[in-house]
Design a protein around this motif. Structure first.
Motif, PDB file in Angstrom:
ATOM      1  N   VAL A 133      11.240  -5.561   4.058  1.00  0.00           N
ATOM      2  CA  VAL A 133      10.126  -5.451   5.007  1.00  0.00           C
ATOM      3  C   VAL A 133       9.841  -3.984   5.310  1.00  0.00           C
ATOM      4  N   GLU A 134      10.883  -3.201   5.472  1.00  0.00           N
ATOM      5  CA  GLU A 134      10.702  -1.773   5.769  1.00  0.00           C
ATOM      6  C   GLU A 134      10.023  -1.057   4.602  1.00  0.00           C
ATOM      7  N   GLU A 135      10.367  -1.417   3.379  1.00  0.00           N
ATOM      8  CA  GLU A 135       9.730  -0.797   2.209  1.00  0.00           C
ATOM      9  C   GLU A 135       8.275  -1.230   2.087  1.00  0.00           C
ATOM     10  N   ALA A 136       7.997  -2.492   2.404  1.00  0.00           N
ATOM     11  CA  ALA A 136       6.602  -2.951   2.390  1.00  0.00           C
ATOM     12  C   ALA A 136       5.775  -2.151   3.391  1.00  0.00           C
ATOM     13  N   ALA A 137       6.361  -1.884   4.560  1.00  0.00           N
ATOM     14  CA  ALA A 137       5.657  -1.081   5.570  1.00  0.00           C
ATOM     15  C   ALA A 137       5.368   0.328   5.058  1.00  0.00           C
ATOM     16  N   MET A 138       6.303   0.893   4.289  1.00  0.00           N
ATOM     17  CA  MET A 138       6.056   2.210   3.691  1.00  0.00           C
ATOM     18  C   MET A 138       4.822   2.176   2.786  1.00  0.00           C
ATOM     19  N   LEU A 139       4.676   1.096   2.029  1.00  0.00           N
ATOM     20  CA  LEU A 139       3.512   0.968   1.145  1.00  0.00           C
ATOM     21  C   LEU A 139       2.220   0.907   1.953  1.00  0.00           C
ATOM     22  N   VAL A 140       2.270   0.249   3.107  1.00  0.00           N
ATOM     23  CA  VAL A 140       1.065   0.115   3.934  1.00  0.00           C
ATOM     24  C   VAL A 140       0.645   1.455   4.533  1.00  0.00           C
ATOM     25  N   HIS A 141       1.541   2.416   4.567  1.00  0.00           N
ATOM     26  CA  HIS A 141       1.192   3.763   5.048  1.00  0.00           C
ATOM     27  C   HIS A 141       0.469   4.599   3.983  1.00  0.00           C
ATOM     28  N   SER A 142       0.308   4.071   2.789  1.00  0.00           N
ATOM     29  CA  SER A 142      -0.289   4.848   1.697  1.00  0.00           C
ATOM     30  C   SER A 142      -1.752   5.187   1.975  1.00  0.00           C
ATOM     31  N   PRO A 143      -2.222   6.334   1.499  1.00  0.00           N
ATOM     32  CA  PRO A 143      -3.659   6.632   1.588  1.00  0.00           C
ATOM     33  C   PRO A 143      -4.489   5.792   0.622  1.00  0.00           C
ATOM     34  N   TRP A 144      -3.841   5.153  -0.358  1.00  0.00           N
ATOM     35  CA  TRP A 144      -4.562   4.368  -1.358  1.00  0.00           C
ATOM     36  C   TRP A 144      -4.709   2.921  -0.903  1.00  0.00           C
ATOM     37  N   HIS A 145      -5.935   2.449  -0.913  1.00  0.00           N
ATOM     38  CA  HIS A 145      -6.270   1.106  -0.433  1.00  0.00           C
ATOM     39  C   HIS A 145      -5.447   0.029  -1.147  1.00  0.00           C
ATOM     40  N   GLU A 146      -5.382   0.087  -2.455  1.00  0.00           N
ATOM     41  CA  GLU A 146      -4.701  -0.968  -3.208  1.00  0.00           C
ATOM     42  C   GLU A 146      -3.189  -0.975  -2.977  1.00  0.00           C
ATOM     43  N   ILE A 147      -2.617   0.189  -2.712  1.00  0.00           N
ATOM     44  CA  ILE A 147      -1.187   0.233  -2.407  1.00  0.00           C
ATOM     45  C   ILE A 147      -0.937  -0.363  -1.026  1.00  0.00           C
ATOM     46  N   ARG A 148      -1.826  -0.091  -0.066  1.00  0.00           N
ATOM     47  CA  ARG A 148      -1.717  -0.727   1.247  1.00  0.00           C
ATOM     48  C   ARG A 148      -1.833  -2.246   1.102  1.00  0.00           C
ATOM     49  N   GLN A 149      -2.767  -2.682   0.266  1.00  0.00           N
ATOM     50  CA  GLN A 149      -2.939  -4.115   0.050  1.00  0.00           C
ATOM     51  C   GLN A 149      -1.670  -4.737  -0.538  1.00  0.00           C
ATOM     52  N   CYS A 150      -1.070  -4.071  -1.465  1.00  0.00           N
ATOM     53  CA  CYS A 150       0.173  -4.544  -2.072  1.00  0.00           C
ATOM     54  C   CYS A 150       1.255  -4.710  -1.009  1.00  0.00           C
ATOM     55  N   GLY A 151       1.407  -3.717  -0.139  1.00  0.00           N
ATOM     56  CA  GLY A 151       2.402  -3.805   0.920  1.00  0.00           C
ATOM     57  C   GLY A 151       2.152  -4.968   1.860  1.00  0.00           C
ATOM     58  N   LEU A 152       0.894  -5.185   2.209  1.00  0.00           N
ATOM     59  CA  LEU A 152       0.550  -6.299   3.100  1.00  0.00           C
ATOM     60  C   LEU A 152       0.846  -7.646   2.459  1.00  0.00           C
ATOM     61  N   LEU A 153       0.531  -7.779   1.178  1.00  0.00           N
ATOM     62  CA  LEU A 153       0.789  -9.043   0.489  1.00  0.00           C
ATOM     63  C   LEU A 153       2.286  -9.299   0.329  1.00  0.00           C
ATOM     64  N   ILE A 154       3.074  -8.243   0.221  1.00  0.00           N
ATOM     65  CA  ILE A 154       4.528  -8.407   0.200  1.00  0.00           C
ATOM     66  C   ILE A 154       5.013  -8.904   1.563  1.00  0.00           C
ATOM     67  N   LEU A 155       4.443  -8.376   2.643  1.00  0.00           N
ATOM     68  CA  LEU A 155       4.787  -8.877   3.969  1.00  0.00           C
ATOM     69  C   LEU A 155       4.425 -10.356   4.110  1.00  0.00           C
ATOM     70  N   VAL A 156       3.287 -10.764   3.559  1.00  0.00           N
ATOM     71  CA  VAL A 156       2.893 -12.178   3.581  1.00  0.00           C
ATOM     72  C   VAL A 156       3.943 -13.034   2.884  1.00  0.00           C
TER      73      VAL A 156
END
Length: 248
Positions: free
Chosen positions: A62-85
């Motif tokens: 979960v902590e690593e997924a949150a790191m992805l959501v901090h990305s400036p890139w939209h698709e990387i943020r999306q990836c992190g959110l879907l991992i949280l899902v």
């Protein structure tokens, strides 16, 4: 940043497509003064992102997924959110309330980075909406729907009610849509109209509630909200409500 997070980011960066990037930058309104101003895209499709999620989520915390959501890139943020899902759905299946609470709190803390409509719509009802069904005493979304919160916080509160509808619990749909009647944001009119349409589609009780909502608010409803709400009605019913709204 963990090595695993870096590996996911590098995988996504290798999928970047300049032609698609330019299309997405326009589609998601990233220009000056637009709702997605400043958002940066790589040009990656949803199926590509979901494939990365499928392969990576079980080994991503979960902590690593949150790191992805901090990305400036939209698709990387999306990836992190879907991992949280994915994590939330697993925790829900196991009835692991502590894990669900952690993911809910992590997700809501990330709201400044959940800053375009697709990021909201792909994730919020599966985490926040579901959590509200398990814990009706949680009232954060009743706060976020109010004026003074960001466009995206308000959209999150509205779209979260999609899960409420699936559980035959309609009060928050009506309550939150009512609060958005006077919003200046077209994206909130679309979100509330969409949820009202889902209410109509779901059951006879939902249809009756939408009729009551329209009777009470037809003159105040923004045209976009009305259009979305009545989209699945028969043509004669659509014409009736449109004519009612035009009356002075």
């Amino acid at each position: 940043m963990s090595a695993h997070v870096n590996d996911i980011e590098q995988t996504l960066l290798m999928l970047a497509d300049e032609d698609k990037r330019l299309i997405l930058m326009g589609f998601f309104k990233t220009g000056k003064g637009e709702y997605g101003e400043g958002d940066q895209f790589l040009g990656i499709t949803n199926p590509q992102i979901r494939q990365v999620v499928k392969l990576a989520w079980k080994n991503t915390s979960v902590e690593e997924a949150a790191m992805l959501v901090h990305s400036p890139w939209h698709e990387i943020r999306q990836c992190g959110l879907l991992i949280l899902v994915e994590h939330f759905q697993r925790a829900h299946k196991k009835q692991d309330d502590a894990a669900m609470a952690l993911i809910f709190n992590t997700y809501t803390s990330l709201h400044p980075f959940i800053n375009n409509w697709d990021l909201v719509d792909l994730s919020v009802y599966k985490i926040i909406g579901e959590y509200e069904m398990i814990h009706p005493e949680v009232t954060l979304m009743d706060e976020w729907i109010m004026p003074g919160h960001t466009l995206w916080q308000q959209r999150m509160a509205m779209v979260a009610t999609w899960k409420h509808i699936r559980y035959n619990r309609y009060d928050k749909v009506i309550e939150r849509a009512s609060l958005l009647l006077y919003s200046p944001h077209d994206l909130l009119h679309k979100a509330s109209g969409w949820m009202l349409r889902e209410l109509y589609k779901h059951s006879e009780a939902g249809k009756s509630l939408l009729d009551k909502f329209l009777e009470e608010h037809i003159m105040q409803m923004p045209s976009t909200m009305l259009s979305y709400a009545i989209e699945r009605m028969p043509e004669n019913d659509k014409a009736y409500w449109r004519s009612r709204r035009k009356r002075v």
